[in-house]
Design a protein around this motif. Structure first.
Motif, PDB file in Angstrom:
ATOM      1  N   PHE A 130       0.794  -1.108   0.133  1.00 53.10           N
ATOM      2  CA  PHE A 130      -0.028   0.018   0.096  1.00 53.10           C
ATOM      3  C   PHE A 130       0.725   1.118   0.027  1.00 53.10           C
ATOM      4  CE2 PHE A 130      -3.035  -3.241   1.534  1.00 53.10           C
ATOM      5  CZ  PHE A 130      -4.037  -2.883   0.900  1.00 53.10           C
ATOM      6  N   LEU A 131       2.109   1.028   0.635  1.00 59.14           N
ATOM      7  CA  LEU A 131       2.884   2.379   0.506  1.00 59.14           C
ATOM      8  C   LEU A 131       4.379   1.887   0.332  1.00 59.14           C
ATOM      9  CD1 LEU A 131       1.501   3.825   4.108  1.00 59.14           C
ATOM     10  CD2 LEU A 131       1.231   4.733   1.872  1.00 59.14           C
ATOM     11  N   PRO A 132       5.086   2.773  -0.358  1.00 56.23           N
ATOM     12  CA  PRO A 132       6.557   2.336  -0.347  1.00 56.23           C
ATOM     13  C   PRO A 132       7.183   2.414   0.989  1.00 56.23           C
ATOM     14  CG  PRO A 132       5.922   4.222  -1.767  1.00 56.23           C
ATOM     15  CD  PRO A 132       4.842   4.055  -0.885  1.00 56.23           C
ATOM     16  N   SER A 133       6.987   3.264   1.906  1.00 55.82           N
ATOM     17  CA  SER A 133       7.417   3.199   3.213  1.00 55.82           C
ATOM     18  C   SER A 133       6.886   4.351   3.975  1.00 55.82           C
ATOM     19  CB  SER A 133       9.105   3.599   3.174  1.00 55.82           C
ATOM     20  OG  SER A 133       9.400   4.869   2.889  1.00 55.82           O
ATOM     21  N   GLU A 134       7.184   3.974   5.260  1.00 52.10           N
ATOM     22  CA  GLU A 134       6.416   5.164   6.299  1.00 52.10           C
ATOM     23  C   GLU A 134       7.145   6.504   6.158  1.00 52.10           C
ATOM     24  OE1 GLU A 134       6.669   3.455  10.281  1.00 52.10           O
ATOM     25  OE2 GLU A 134       5.038   2.334  10.146  1.00 52.10           O
ATOM     26  N   HIS A 135       8.418   6.485   5.959  1.00 57.10           N
ATOM     27  CA  HIS A 135       9.225   7.638   5.592  1.00 57.10           C
ATOM     28  C   HIS A 135       8.804   8.426   4.404  1.00 57.10           C
ATOM     29  CE1 HIS A 135      12.797  10.399   5.451  1.00 57.10           C
ATOM     30  NE2 HIS A 135      12.740  10.144   3.904  1.00 57.10           N
ATOM     31  N   GLU A 136       8.198   7.730   3.349  1.00 55.28           N
ATOM     32  CA  GLU A 136       7.800   8.318   2.055  1.00 55.28           C
ATOM     33  C   GLU A 136       6.366   9.017   2.465  1.00 55.28           C
ATOM     34  OE1 GLU A 136       7.587   9.459  -1.812  1.00 55.28           O
ATOM     35  OE2 GLU A 136       9.294   8.978  -0.429  1.00 55.28           O
ATOM     36  N   TYR A 137       5.627   8.377   3.295  1.00 53.57           N
ATOM     37  CA  TYR A 137       4.377   8.636   3.741  1.00 53.57           C
ATOM     38  C   TYR A 137       4.344  10.026   4.402  1.00 53.57           C
ATOM     39  CZ  TYR A 137      -0.249   8.895   5.787  1.00 53.57           C
ATOM     40  OH  TYR A 137      -1.424   9.463   6.408  1.00 53.57           O
ATOM     41  N   PHE A 138       5.205   9.951   5.355  1.00 54.27           N
ATOM     42  CA  PHE A 138       5.186  11.270   6.373  1.00 54.27           C
ATOM     43  C   PHE A 138       5.820  12.531   5.220  1.00 54.27           C
ATOM     44  CE2 PHE A 138       8.037  14.192   8.602  1.00 54.27           C
ATOM     45  CZ  PHE A 138       6.919  14.682   9.477  1.00 54.27           C
ATOM     46  N   HIS A 139       6.719  12.149   4.336  1.00 55.78           N
ATOM     47  CA  HIS A 139       7.220  13.057   3.332  1.00 55.78           C
ATOM     48  C   HIS A 139       6.227  13.865   2.454  1.00 55.78           C
ATOM     49  CE1 HIS A 139       9.755  15.177   0.467  1.00 55.78           C
ATOM     50  NE2 HIS A 139       9.167  14.645  -0.460  1.00 55.78           N
ATOM     51  N   LEU A 140       4.892  12.921   2.237  1.00 58.41           N
ATOM     52  CA  LEU A 140       3.946  13.564   1.169  1.00 58.41           C
ATOM     53  C   LEU A 140       2.698  13.789   2.096  1.00 58.41           C
ATOM     54  CD1 LEU A 140       4.137  10.970  -1.442  1.00 58.41           C
ATOM     55  CD2 LEU A 140       4.773  13.166  -1.609  1.00 58.41           C
ATOM     56  N   PHE A 141       2.465  13.050   3.355  1.00 56.26           N
ATOM     57  CA  PHE A 141       1.236  13.265   3.993  1.00 56.26           C
ATOM     58  C   PHE A 141       1.521  13.675   5.616  1.00 56.26           C
ATOM     59  CE2 PHE A 141      -0.043  10.972   0.098  1.00 56.26           C
ATOM     60  CZ  PHE A 141      -0.900  11.647  -0.078  1.00 56.26           C
ATOM     61  N   GLY A 142       2.616  13.436   5.924  1.00 51.11           N
ATOM     62  CA  GLY A 142       2.547  13.858   7.353  1.00 51.11           C
ATOM     63  C   GLY A 142       2.265  15.413   7.826  1.00 51.11           C
ATOM     64  N   LEU A 143       1.901  15.702   9.091  1.00 49.65           N
ATOM     65  CA  LEU A 143       1.411  16.936   9.343  1.00 49.65           C
ATOM     66  C   LEU A 143       2.377  17.677  10.262  1.00 49.65           C
ATOM     67  CD1 LEU A 143      -0.881  19.047   9.188  1.00 49.65           C
ATOM     68  CD2 LEU A 143      -1.663  18.229  11.350  1.00 49.65           C
ATOM     69  N   THR A 144       3.069  18.547   9.566  1.00 49.62           N
ATOM     70  CA  THR A 144       4.217  19.209  10.183  1.00 49.62           C
ATOM     71  C   THR A 144       3.439  20.727  10.672  1.00 49.62           C
ATOM     72  OG1 THR A 144       4.775  20.490   7.968  1.00 49.62           O
ATOM     73  CG2 THR A 144       5.772  18.141   8.732  1.00 49.62           C
TER      74      THR A 144
END
Length: 345
Positions: free
Chosen positions: A254-268
């Motif tokens: 479903f996802l390449p990686s959690e790191h990639e997910y945060f890069h695109l969709f993580g809230l900063t």
């Protein structure tokens, strides 16, 4: 396939008695706005119990509540247990891993044995969608069932505590834009939130996430606007609800990686600036810091995550009292009427 409206009607018929009162709380499907507002209003009345010297009310005195958690849980199980105790009910916590169910006893046999102990309510969490509905169709008529989360389908009390939290901060639902960000595909919380938000009349519900984590045809099926770009999804929203990545329900890429997910969709903090200045940040928990959001956001001034936990107690007290507490009130009223009749005689 049963039409969606028919599904809603069936859900309402199972959950409500002839007078429109709650007898089970399984899903928000089929429940009208007036009932949801009633739950929120009753919840408001229970908030103050935590500030009392004796943190109990007698609405469910003499009732027995059994917590049947077939999935692990911290917040939901403990808040249900505490809510029942604050209503003066007796509580049974069934350890499924060491129960007769783990030894091969069927779920229905387990229920029948608990009913023989005169249990008044089952609070059920199960990995299978529809499990709470199944139990509700098989319990004896006086027994109430509350769904504490079933599969990917529904988590109605979590959605209602989220609605309560939103109303505490925004006062009204009209005019609000709400973004639900993350793993909507596997989230029972998101499905219940979407039903609640649309029923309560928000202007727009946005579902934000990668295409692999958004249900197909979500716009038509769920009544939402789908955004696959976080900036678009957060623009000028009033409420941001972040969802946990449910890796335990993912069986593929479903996802390449959690790191990639945060890069695109993580809230900063920077991305939070895209929303309205008074936007609030929510999360049903548990939080994966550095995946769904930065710690600075989770612990920041606009986070209401811990408020959600506190509000969960009040909402669950309200729902439990509506399902079984009214029986005590009815008995008390009948007793007073009998006493008055005897006095007149």
């Amino acid at each position: 396939m049963i039409p969606f409206k028919s599904q809603q009607e069936q859900a309402a018929a199972l959950q409500l008695d002839a007078d429109g009162n709650l007898k089970h709380f399984l899903t928000l499907d089929g429940l009208d706005r007036a009932l949801l507002i009633d739950i929120l209003d009753r919840s408001k009345g229970f908030v103050g119990v935590a500030q009392q010297a004796v943190k109990k009310v007698p609405l469910c005195r003499g009732k027995i509540v059994a917590n049947l958690f077939f999935e692990t849980s911290t917040r939901t199980r403990t808040t249900f247990e505490l809510a029942a105790k604050r209503l003066s009910a007796d509580v049974l916590n069934l350890n499924i891993s060491t129960s007769a169910t783990a030894k091969g006893e069927t779920l229905l046999d387990t229920l029948r044995n608990l009913e023989a102990m005169h249990v008044d309510m089952f609070v059920v969490r199960h990995a299978d969608s529809g499990a709470a509905h199944f139990i509700a169709t098989h319990v004896a008529p006086p027994v109430a069932v509350i769904n504490a989360g079933d599969g990917c389908y529904s988590h109605p009390t979590q959605a209602m505590l989220d609605m309560f939290t939103i109303r505490e901060h925004k006062r009204d639902f009209a005019g609000l834009t709400v973004a639900i960000v993350g793993d909507v595909l596997h989230s029972r919380v998101a499905r219940s939130q979407i039903v609640a938000l649309n029923t309560l009349g928000v202007d727009e519900v946005r579902v934000v996430g990668p295409s692999t984590l958004v249900p197909e045809r979500a716009e038509a099926a769920l009544g939402v606007r789908v955004c696959h770009d976080l900036r678009e999804g957060l623009r000028d929203v009033d409420v941001i609800i972040l969802l946990r990545l449910q890796n335990e329900r993912m069986d593929g890429g479903f996802l390449p990686s959690e790191h990639e997910y945060f890069h695109l969709f993580g809230l900063t903090e920077k991305r939070l600036g895209i929303a309205k200045p008074d936007a609030i940040v929510m999360h049903p928990g548990p939080i994966n810091r550095g995946v769904e959001m930065d710690s600075s956001v989770a612990d920041g001034a606009r986070s209401v995550i811990l408020e959600q936990v506190s509000n969960g107690l009040a909402v669950r007290m309200a729902v439990m009292s509506m399902c079984i507490g009214t029986q005590n009130l009815a008995l008390a009223a009948a007793g007073k009427a009998a006493e008055a009749e005897l006095a007149d005689g």
